[in-house]
Design a protein around this motif. Structure first.
Motif, PDB file in Angstrom:
ATOM      1  N   HIS A 164     -19.011 -31.539 -16.689  1.00 24.24           N
ATOM      2  CA  HIS A 164     -19.537 -30.379 -16.003  1.00 24.24           C
ATOM      3  C   HIS A 164     -19.795 -28.682 -16.431  1.00 24.24           C
ATOM      4  O   HIS A 164     -18.382 -28.935 -15.825  1.00 24.24           O
ATOM      5  CB  HIS A 164     -19.877 -31.017 -14.721  1.00 24.24           C
ATOM      6  N   HIS A 165     -19.660 -28.480 -15.757  1.00 25.24           N
ATOM      7  CA  HIS A 165     -20.385 -27.121 -15.393  1.00 25.24           C
ATOM      8  C   HIS A 165     -21.315 -26.923 -13.473  1.00 25.24           C
ATOM      9  O   HIS A 165     -21.618 -27.889 -13.495  1.00 25.24           O
ATOM     10  CB  HIS A 165     -20.965 -25.282 -15.961  1.00 25.24           C
ATOM     11  N   HIS A 216     -21.943 -38.079  -9.903  1.00 30.51           N
ATOM     12  CA  HIS A 216     -21.887 -36.384 -10.784  1.00 30.51           C
ATOM     13  C   HIS A 216     -22.829 -36.341 -11.739  1.00 30.51           C
ATOM     14  O   HIS A 216     -23.483 -35.924 -12.864  1.00 30.51           O
ATOM     15  CB  HIS A 216     -20.653 -36.462 -10.919  1.00 30.51           C
ATOM     16  N   HIS A 253     -22.143 -33.419 -19.071  1.00 30.21           N
ATOM     17  CA  HIS A 253     -22.766 -34.567 -18.957  1.00 30.21           C
ATOM     18  C   HIS A 253     -24.424 -34.880 -19.281  1.00 30.21           C
ATOM     19  O   HIS A 253     -24.993 -35.861 -19.593  1.00 30.21           O
ATOM     20  CB  HIS A 253     -22.906 -33.291 -17.571  1.00 30.21           C
ATOM     21  N   CYS A 268     -26.484 -29.594 -18.584  1.00 37.18           N
ATOM     22  CA  CYS A 268     -24.805 -28.889 -18.117  1.00 37.18           C
ATOM     23  C   CYS A 268     -24.135 -30.093 -18.796  1.00 37.18           C
ATOM     24  O   CYS A 268     -24.501 -30.765 -19.590  1.00 37.18           O
ATOM     25  CB  CYS A 268     -24.796 -29.961 -16.778  1.00 37.18           C
TER      26      CYS A 268
HETATM   27 ZN   LIG Z   1     -22.902 -32.388 -14.421  1.00 35.59          ZN
END
Ligand SMILES: [Zn+2]
Length: 846
Positions: free
Chosen positions: A685-686, A740, A804, A812
């Motif tokens: 992810h970011h 997430h 993601h 993302c």
């Molecule tokens: Zn993410």
């Protein structure tokens, strides 16, 4: 015509088809070499083949026409299609003409209607193709004749099938800058020669304003848009309607040519041809072998009718040179258009695929020169305009075209002798103008004078024009008639034959009217000046205009005050000279007017091009910036690769900071469950935050849902967070089923890099290139962490380390994860390097 040594016209009609690979042509030199003007009508075919093909084949037809023109010799005038408002000329049409109104034989046999916009499209394609052939740049490509009285082509805006409207719509669709001229068709309904000048109208309420006979040509002429009134007009078909030519010299042909000559004498837009339909014995309207009709035509030629424009030899060459320049400029304009289009399409391409830039680079060079080229073009057009202005203001054409004064044509209304007729002459014989007075009241009517003259046994009124005391000018006799003005000598008979008789109503002797009123004299001056100009009678008025009493007869006309007393001759001559002088100052020619109009057209087109090209610099800036970005990023990548190589050797381990116990948890929500499925994926992810955010801040917004549209969570969603400086934070136990990645939470570990790796920042403005990607330290840490995790949780396949966005709808972890810089690939390479180069245990030191 050839027998009489008179130039004339001959028209051929050809069925060319639309095979673009057909290169055949014809040789018309045997006609053009004999002083005959050759016109060729270009048809796709006849009848149901369509005078134009189906619209889908217009491009092929234009190619075929151009091939034909290229392969033909002796012809420079081309007509595109025929009577396109008539379903008999439509492609695919098969109609039953025996019923009223005519009907297609079946619904699928209606054919494809040729509407004005369709015709205009085809015409422009054909014209462009013909003008593109070297040596044919100035060929005349003419609009095909419209069938008068045919109401069968209807379309929105013309629900009645108005043929004049159809004709006008075609011209409006084509526009003045893209048309070389038009052709018309005009007929009488029957063989009575009086029908030539008949004012009889269509016997139908809808079309009652239109002529029912030959003068239908005037309906078309009046419908030509004002900005196309400089174009040449040709009547390419005329006959006596449904009646075949009777083999008799009825005067119909003479009458028709006389009518057109009268039009040309009195109207600024000239008709250059009147072509009889038709010579060969191909249908019922043939003329070949009909001596009566042929004699009628021979008689007509005796009048020497001729349309004229004023162009002096020297000027002709200048104009020719200007025309050549204009064509060259037009070509340059057309050459620039595709470049503009390409520059515009670059813009669209840019948005998506930055890596294509390298391929687009050569086009950029074009874009860079484009603006300069257009500016040069505009400069050249200005130069051309200036020259044209100079040429136009130089009085090279004495005398200049004098405007035609208002003249009432009452010829048809005047009494005539039952049988006697004035003799006729060619207009070219006219040399002089003779002034008379009527010795009547100044308000005498032309009818009254004609009555008197006929009563004296004359064939008709013995003047050509009459001007009354109010200054009203009447045309009372065609100029082709020789009227009896003076009688007493052989010399005077010559006067009759070479002069125009203008009568001033009144009696200009002392004690009577004395002299013409100002209105009458000024009208006379306007008429005389116009006649001198129109008939090119010369430059010295004293050698052209005479009072009748100056011609060697002992008569008083035009009154004793002509040469004596008030000497109104002097005033008349002064007025006339003033008009001629004024006209010569703005002397102009049809050609010049033409050129001006085309230059104006080109000027607007160039302005349009400039408008579009104005977008180019902005586009170039954008491209330039992107190129710099790409250059920077390529250098970055290279540096990363070097570092990656070094890392393999150095093996320095990042510290992992355990913050599991210290990060905030939700005060009331139950804690995350433990997962019930094994871990099979590691998700990158970011954080979609500024890069200087702390892991605490990130945990805070996960827990309290402080971002818009976010719900509150039990704790931070990520298992690991990596800061911009490469610090690795352990946030959740591996077995914690935190949030997430939506549905994939059950079997995924989340590793998040602090930052927002998108082109556009929160503020909507472009981010600095460096902010659009993880830092080197971040990547390096991520690769070590993930390499270790893969062994730890037994995810052995690198393909299971995904972004993601690969398992959900999101941006993302950023724009360039798999495109552009493609840092996924880079991360994978680093992870693999870590895994291959080091024993897994090596990482278990924290
Ligand atoms: Zn993410």
């Amino acid at each position: 015509m050839l027998g009489k040594g008179i130039p004339g016209w001959v028209l051929f009609t050809k069925a060319l088809g639309h095979d673009p690979n057909n290169h055949s042509g014809d040789n018309f030199s045997q006609y053009s070499n004999q002083n005959l003007g050759v016109m060729v009508r270009l048809n796709n075919g006849y009848g149901g083949a369509g005078t134009l093909p189906f619209q889908s084949k217009y491009d092929d037809f234009a190619k075929r026409c151009a091939n034909y023109v290229r392969a033909s010799t002796g012809a420079r005038i081309w007509i595109v299609g025929n009577e396109t408002n008539h379903p008999i000329e439509w492609p695919g049409a098969d109609w039953d003409w025996s019923v009223v109104p005519p009907q297609p034989r079946s619904p699928d046999k209606r054919g494809e209607p040729i509407t004005p916009d369709a015709y205009a499209r085809c015409y422009k394609k054909v014209r462009t193709a013909i003008h593109a052939i070297p040596g044919h740049e100035r060929d005349q490509v003419l609009v095909g004749g419209v069938a008068p009285w045919n109401p069968l082509t209807t379309y929105p805006g013309n629900e009645t099938g108005d043929w004049v409207r159809y004709f006008q719509d075609i011209l409006v669709h084509i526009g003045p800058g893209q048309c070389d001229g038009v052709t018309l068709h005009a007929y009488t309904h029957g063989d009575d020669p009086n029908l030539i000048r008949s004012e009889r109208k269509v016997g139908n309420e809808t079309f009652k304003q239109y002529h029912w006979d030959f003068r239908c040509y005037q309906d078309f002429m009046h419908a030509i848009p004002a900005n196309m009134r400089h174009l040449p007009v040709y009547i390419t078909e005329t006959d006596q309607g449904d009646v075949p030519w009777r083999n008799e010299n009825t005067g119909w042909v003479k009458g028709a040519y006389g009518e057109i000559d009268y039009w040309n004498q009195t109207q600024p837009q000239k008709i250059r041809a009147l072509i009889l339909y038709r010579w060969p014995r191909l249908d019922q309207w043939y003329i070949e072998g009909k001596e009566g009709v042929i004699q009628d035509f021979r008689d007509a030629m005796d009048f020497g009718y001729k349309w004229t424009t004023y162009t002096e030899p020297g000027q002709e060459e200048k104009l020719e040179a200007l025309w050549r320049r204009l064509r060259a400029l037009e070509e340059r304009y057309h050459a620039l258009q595709p470049q503009i289009d390409r520059a515009k399409s670059l813009n669209d391409t840019l948005g998506e695929e930055v890596q294509d830039l390298v391929v687009l680079a050569p086009d950029l060079q074009d874009a860079a020169t484009l603006h300069t080229q257009i500016q040069e073009l505009a400069g050249d057009v200005s130069g051309l305009e200036a020259e044209l202005e100079k040429l136009g203001s130089t009085p090279t054409v004495p005398p200049g075209a004098v405007p035609r004064p208002s003249i009432q044509d009452v010829m048809a209304d005047l009494p005539q002798h039952a049988s006697a007729r004035w003799p006729v002459r060619p207009l070219a014989d006219i040399r002089r103008i003779v002034i008379h007075h009527t010795v009547t009241s100044t308000s005498v009517t032309p009818q009254r004078i004609a009555q008197v003259h006929v009563g004296q046994g004359k064939p008709g009124i013995a003047y050509h024009y009459l001007i009354n005391g109010d200054g009203v000018i009447y045309a009372v006799q065609p100029l082709t008639r020789i009227v009896l003005q003076a009688t007493s000598s052989a010399a005077n008979r010559r006067t009759n034959a070479d002069s125009i008789a203008i009568a001033l109503a009144g009696d200009f002797r002392e004690g009577r009217n004395v002299e013409p009123s100002d209105a009458q004299r000024q009208a006379a001056a306007a008429l005389i000046a116009w006649l001198i100009s129109e008939r090119r009678l010369g430059g010295v008025i004293e050698q052209i205009v005479f009072g009748r009493n100056e011609l060697g007869e002992s008569v008083l006309s035009p009154g004793t005050q002509w040469l004596d007393g008030v000497r109104y001759r002097d005033k008349l001559f002064a007025d006339t000279k003033a008009i001629l002088d004024a006209a010569s100052e703005c002397a102009d020619s049809e050609e010049l007017a033409n050129l001006r109009m085309e230059v104006t057209f080109l000027r607007t087109e160039v302005a349009r091009l400039e408008g579009v090209a104005a977008q180019v610099p902005a586009l170039q800036d954008q491209i330039g910036q992107l190129q710099i970005t790409i250059g920077d990023q390529a250098a970055e990548i290279e540096r990363w690769r070097e570092i990656a190589e070094q890392c393999q050797d150095a093996g320095a381990l990042p510290e992992i900071i355990d913050v599991r116990a210290t990060l905030p948890h939700h005060p009331t929500l139950p804690p995350y469950r433990n997962r019930t499925q094994p871990i099979t994926k590691i998700i990158i992810h970011h954080t979609d935050t500024p890069s200087n955010f702390t892991v605490e801040q990130i945990a805070h917004y996960h827990v309290y849902g402080t971002r818009p549209n976010k719900s509150q969570w039990p704790g931070i969603g990520y298992h690991y967070v990596i800061a911009a400086d490469g610090s690795i934070y352990w946030c959740q136990n591996h077995e914690t089923h935190s949030y997430h990645v939506g549905a994939a939470n059950a079997y995924s570990l989340g590793v998040s890099l602090i930052g927002r790796f998108l082109r556009v920042g929160y503020d909507g403005k472009p981010q600095a290139p460096a902010d659009q990607l993880p830092t080197t330290a971040q990547l390096e840490s991520a690769s070590r962490l993930v390499a270790w995790l893969m062994g730890e949780v037994n995810v052995t396949d690198i393909a299971q380390v995904v972004g993601h966005k690969e398992v959900g709808q999101t941006t993302c972890p950023g724009d360039q994860w798999r495109r552009g810089v493609n840092w996924k690939k880079d991360l994978h390479a680093r992870i693999e390097a870590q895994r291959l180069g080091k024993p897994m245990a090596f990482y278990l030191l924290f």
